[in-house]
Enzyme design. Structure first.
Site, PDB file in Angstrom:
ATOM      1  N   CYS A   1      39.185  37.466  42.012  1.00 29.52           N
ATOM      2  CA  CYS A   1      39.405  37.456  43.800  1.00 29.52           C
ATOM      3  C   CYS A   1      41.013  37.894  43.999  1.00 29.52           C
ATOM      4  O   CYS A   1      41.143  38.981  44.595  1.00 29.52           O
ATOM      5  CB  CYS A   1      39.222  36.082  44.285  1.00 29.52           C
ATOM      6  SG  CYS A   1      37.226  35.975  44.327  1.00 29.52           S
TER       7      CYS A   1
ATOM      8  N   LYS B   1      42.614  41.523  43.107  1.00 29.63           N
ATOM      9  CA  LYS B   1      41.931  42.458  43.519  1.00 29.63           C
ATOM     10  C   LYS B   1      41.942  42.481  45.129  1.00 29.63           C
ATOM     11  O   LYS B   1      42.156  43.717  45.843  1.00 29.63           O
ATOM     12  CB  LYS B   1      40.661  42.871  42.948  1.00 29.63           C
ATOM     13  CG  LYS B   1      39.497  41.500  43.312  1.00 29.63           C
ATOM     14  CD  LYS B   1      38.688  42.027  44.205  1.00 29.63           C
ATOM     15  CE  LYS B   1      37.543  40.950  44.328  1.00 29.63           C
ATOM     16  NZ  LYS B   1      36.809  40.797  45.507  1.00 29.63           N
TER      17      LYS B   1
HETATM   18  P1  NAD Z   1      30.139  38.490  40.124  1.00 29.10           P
HETATM   19  O1  NAD Z   1      30.595  39.778  39.704  1.00 29.10           O
HETATM   20  O2  NAD Z   1      30.202  37.311  39.371  1.00 29.10           O
HETATM   21  O3  NAD Z   1      28.605  38.596  40.724  1.00 29.10           O
HETATM   22  C1  NAD Z   1      28.196  39.884  41.485  1.00 29.10           C
HETATM   23  C2  NAD Z   1      26.751  39.995  41.243  1.00 29.10           C
HETATM   24  O4  NAD Z   1      26.077  41.081  41.957  1.00 29.10           O
HETATM   25  C3  NAD Z   1      26.537  40.332  39.663  1.00 29.10           C
HETATM   26  O5  NAD Z   1      25.507  39.320  38.949  1.00 29.10           O
HETATM   27  C4  NAD Z   1      25.668  41.486  39.847  1.00 29.10           C
HETATM   28  O6  NAD Z   1      24.916  41.857  38.807  1.00 29.10           O
HETATM   29  C5  NAD Z   1      25.154  41.857  40.977  1.00 29.10           C
HETATM   30  N1  NAD Z   1      24.759  42.807  41.883  1.00 29.10           N
HETATM   31  C6  NAD Z   1      25.329  44.030  42.049  1.00 29.10           C
HETATM   32  N2  NAD Z   1      24.708  44.902  42.640  1.00 29.10           N
HETATM   33  C7  NAD Z   1      23.705  44.646  43.081  1.00 29.10           C
HETATM   34  C8  NAD Z   1      22.470  44.763  43.884  1.00 29.10           C
HETATM   35  N3  NAD Z   1      22.501  45.862  44.349  1.00 29.10           N
HETATM   36  N4  NAD Z   1      21.525  44.139  44.145  1.00 29.10           N
HETATM   37  C9  NAD Z   1      21.469  42.762  43.583  1.00 29.10           C
HETATM   38  N5  NAD Z   1      22.561  42.343  42.811  1.00 29.10           N
HETATM   39  C10 NAD Z   1      23.669  43.187  42.423  1.00 29.10           C
HETATM   40  O7  NAD Z   1      30.941  38.296  41.289  1.00 29.10           O
HETATM   41  P2  NAD Z   1      31.371  37.249  42.220  1.00 29.10           P
HETATM   42  O8  NAD Z   1      32.749  36.528  41.652  1.00 29.10           O
HETATM   43  O9  NAD Z   1      30.320  36.330  42.418  1.00 29.10           O
HETATM   44  O10 NAD Z   1      31.833  37.585  43.548  1.00 29.10           O
HETATM   45  C11 NAD Z   1      30.964  38.307  44.588  1.00 29.10           C
HETATM   46  C12 NAD Z   1      31.859  38.592  45.963  1.00 29.10           C
HETATM   47  O11 NAD Z   1      32.274  37.215  46.270  1.00 29.10           O
HETATM   48  C13 NAD Z   1      33.091  39.419  45.792  1.00 29.10           C
HETATM   49  O12 NAD Z   1      33.129  40.210  46.954  1.00 29.10           O
HETATM   50  C14 NAD Z   1      33.980  38.108  45.726  1.00 29.10           C
HETATM   51  O13 NAD Z   1      35.463  38.725  46.081  1.00 29.10           O
HETATM   52  C15 NAD Z   1      33.507  37.169  46.726  1.00 29.10           C
HETATM   53  N6  NAD Z   1      34.156  35.830  46.287  1.00 29.10           N
HETATM   54  C16 NAD Z   1      34.039  35.172  45.146  1.00 29.10           C
HETATM   55  C17 NAD Z   1      34.613  34.236  44.961  1.00 29.10           C
HETATM   56  C18 NAD Z   1      34.652  33.508  43.519  1.00 29.10           C
HETATM   57  O14 NAD Z   1      35.413  32.516  43.225  1.00 29.10           O
HETATM   58  N7  NAD Z   1      33.928  34.099  42.553  1.00 29.10           N
HETATM   59  C19 NAD Z   1      34.988  33.386  45.764  1.00 29.10           C
HETATM   60  C20 NAD Z   1      34.860  33.763  47.206  1.00 29.10           C
HETATM   61  C21 NAD Z   1      34.340  35.262  47.321  1.00 29.10           C
END
Ligand code: NAD
Length: 436
Positions: free
Chosen positions: A263, A266
């Site tokens: 997070c 990026k």
């Molecule tokens: P991640 O990479 O762990 O998960 C993303 C998931 O989306 C993956 O499992 C991937 O296979 C799936 N995916 C991709 N394209 C897809 C589609 N077309 N249909 C269905 N699934 C699909 O990422 P994350 O850490 O969970 O982050 C997700 C979002 O949340 C990002 O924008 C991130 O900035 C935000 N976020 C993350 C956190 C954190 O602590 N990880 C906290 C707040 C916000």
């Protein structure tokens, strides 16, 4: 309520399981077959405290299902978009292809009155663009940024410190979204969780502004560490002293190897890139400095290690304790700890790394590294020990415990998480960051 969650990573899987635990009927969708198989069996595909219990309970209750087929999202009243928004290759901007694909893939299954709620962190302007794509289906788009912290994700999802609704401009649509989200988050709202209901742009900006602020706070104290290093000051005492000022506060003021993860790094880069597109690059130009300070700290840990190894790491045995970007997570995305291991390995050191949860993820990215199954195994015959993730088990290590195992009693505390006095009194060379 019937909910779907598109994207079941660190955010989505926790969101889906947490919503089911609150009594909602949830289907989680992901394109990753292996992830869906694990989740369907009630197994967490990554390490997050409390998630396995929640998943099992959800799957067994029948209220939580997972699928690779977006068609299974049909019939849900609210669809959460929780896919990744990583850094674009060869650029600092966010890569929105997954968000675009998730929304496009959902379109055929949307019904009039459905609510599509973005949770992913996106550049300001994204929601307005996506709302137009969703509009012809009769569904309504909203943005509801997520603030969960890995390691505390379950608690942060079930009982968030605030909720932000980015509502569409038309009053009737805004009202429909508000009603639906109030029902989704009823449990949190009844306990008095603050709610900020606002427009798309503010909701999108709240998330990146929060991360920019946190990153700036960490880089601020790391900049003070750099100055401390050339003046003989102690940055931990400095942080304590300025932290007593309630306007400053002591939290997020720990100097060390810096921030990482999927997070903060990026998000500040994408924010700066978006500001430039908007002609306001100078407003957040400081974020580039925040990023540079942060990245310099990784090299600083390596430099201290090389110094303590007598000027060269070549063929020296180095134990690297920690690979995850933070404790209680197996996430190694942009991890300072992993970077330190890779940099030392690149200098020819014989690195043996250990992380309680992140060995496997680190190995996938950097198969050239060698991994140990315990801290004791990692430090055996080491010429130097580096602590780069402040796991509780590393903070609990004692100089007496490690002394008989290592070849040389030298420890670099990349997180300033050890008791310097205790290690020195036990005859170790202790090096922290920004400390004499
Ligand atoms: P991640 O990479 O762990 O998960 C993303 C998931 O989306 C993956 O499992 C991937 O296979 C799936 N995916 C991709 N394209 C897809 C589609 N077309 N249909 C269905 N699934 C699909 O990422 P994350 O850490 O969970 O982050 C997700 C979002 O949340 C990002 O924008 C991130 O900035 C935000 N976020 C993350 C956190 C954190 O602590 N990880 C906290 C707040 C916000």
């Amino acid at each position: 309520m019937k909910l779907s969650v598109i994207g079941c990573g660190y955010l989505g899987a926790v969101h889906a399981a947490a919503m089911a635990s609150l009594g909602h009927d949830v289907v989680g969708i992901d394109v990753d077959q292996a992830k869906i198989e694990a989740l369907s069996a009630g197994r967490a595909p990554f390490f997050e405290p409390g998630l396995p219990e929640l998943l099992l309970a959800g799957v067994e209750s029948g209220r939580l299902r997972f699928s690779t087929d977006t068609a299974d999202a049909a019939g849900a009243a609210v669809h959460f978009i929780a896919v990744g928004t990583p850094q674009k290759a060869g650029s600092t901007a966010a890569d929105l292809r997954y968000v675009d694909a998730a929304v496009d893939g959902l379109l055929p299954y949307l019904s009039v009155g459905d609510i599509v709620v973005g949770k992913s962190t996106v550049p300001v302007g994204t929601a307005e663009r996506l709302a137009e794509i969703v509009a012809p289906t009769g569904a309504i788009l909203a943005w509801n940024p997520e603030f969960l912290r890995e390691g505390f994700a379950v608690q942060d999802t079930v009982a968030p410190d605030r909720l932000v609704y980015g509502l569409p401009p038309a009053a009737a649509d805004a009202e429909a979204v508000r009603t639906a989200l109030d029902e989704v988050y009823a449990a949190a709202l009844t306990t008095g969780t603050p709610l900020v209901a606002t427009g798309f742009a503010t909701a999108e900006l709240v998330k990146v502004a929060a991360n920019a602020f946190l990153a700036t706070k960490i880089s601020f104290i790391n900049a003070m560490a750099e100055i401390s290093e050339v003046t003989g000051a102690d940055v931990t005492e400095l942080a304590d002293a300025i932290g007593y000022d309630a306007r400053i506060g002591r939290r997020f003021l720990n100097a060390g190897v810096g921030f990482g993860g999927g997070c903060l790094p990026k998000d500040i880069r994408a924010f700066a890139a978006r500001a430039e597109e908007l002609g306001r690059g100078e407003s957040v130009a400081f974020l580039k400095e925040v990023d540079s300070i942060n990245l310099r700290r990784r090299q600083r840990v390596v430099d201290i290690a090389v110094e303590e190894l007598g000027g060269s790491a070549y063929q020296k045995r180095v134990a690297v304790l920690g690979l995850a970007f933070k404790p209680d997570s197996d996430d190694v995305r942009d991890s300072p700890a992993l970077d330190v291991a890779v940099l030392l390995n690149g200098l020819g050191a014989r690195v043996l790394a250990y992380d309680p949860e992140a060995n496997a993820n680190a190995k996938r990215l950097h198969p050239q590294l060698h991994f140990a199954a315990s801290a004791e195994e990692a430090v055996a015959d080491a010429d130097l020990v580096v602590v780069v993730t402040e796991w509780k088990e590393f903070r609990a290590l004692t100089p007496e415990q490690l002394a008989p195992l290592v070849a040389a009693k030298v420890i670099v505390d990349g997180r300033n998480c050890l008791d310097a006095t205790a290690w020195r009194e036990a005859g170790w060379t202790y090096r922290g960051l920004g400390r004499p």
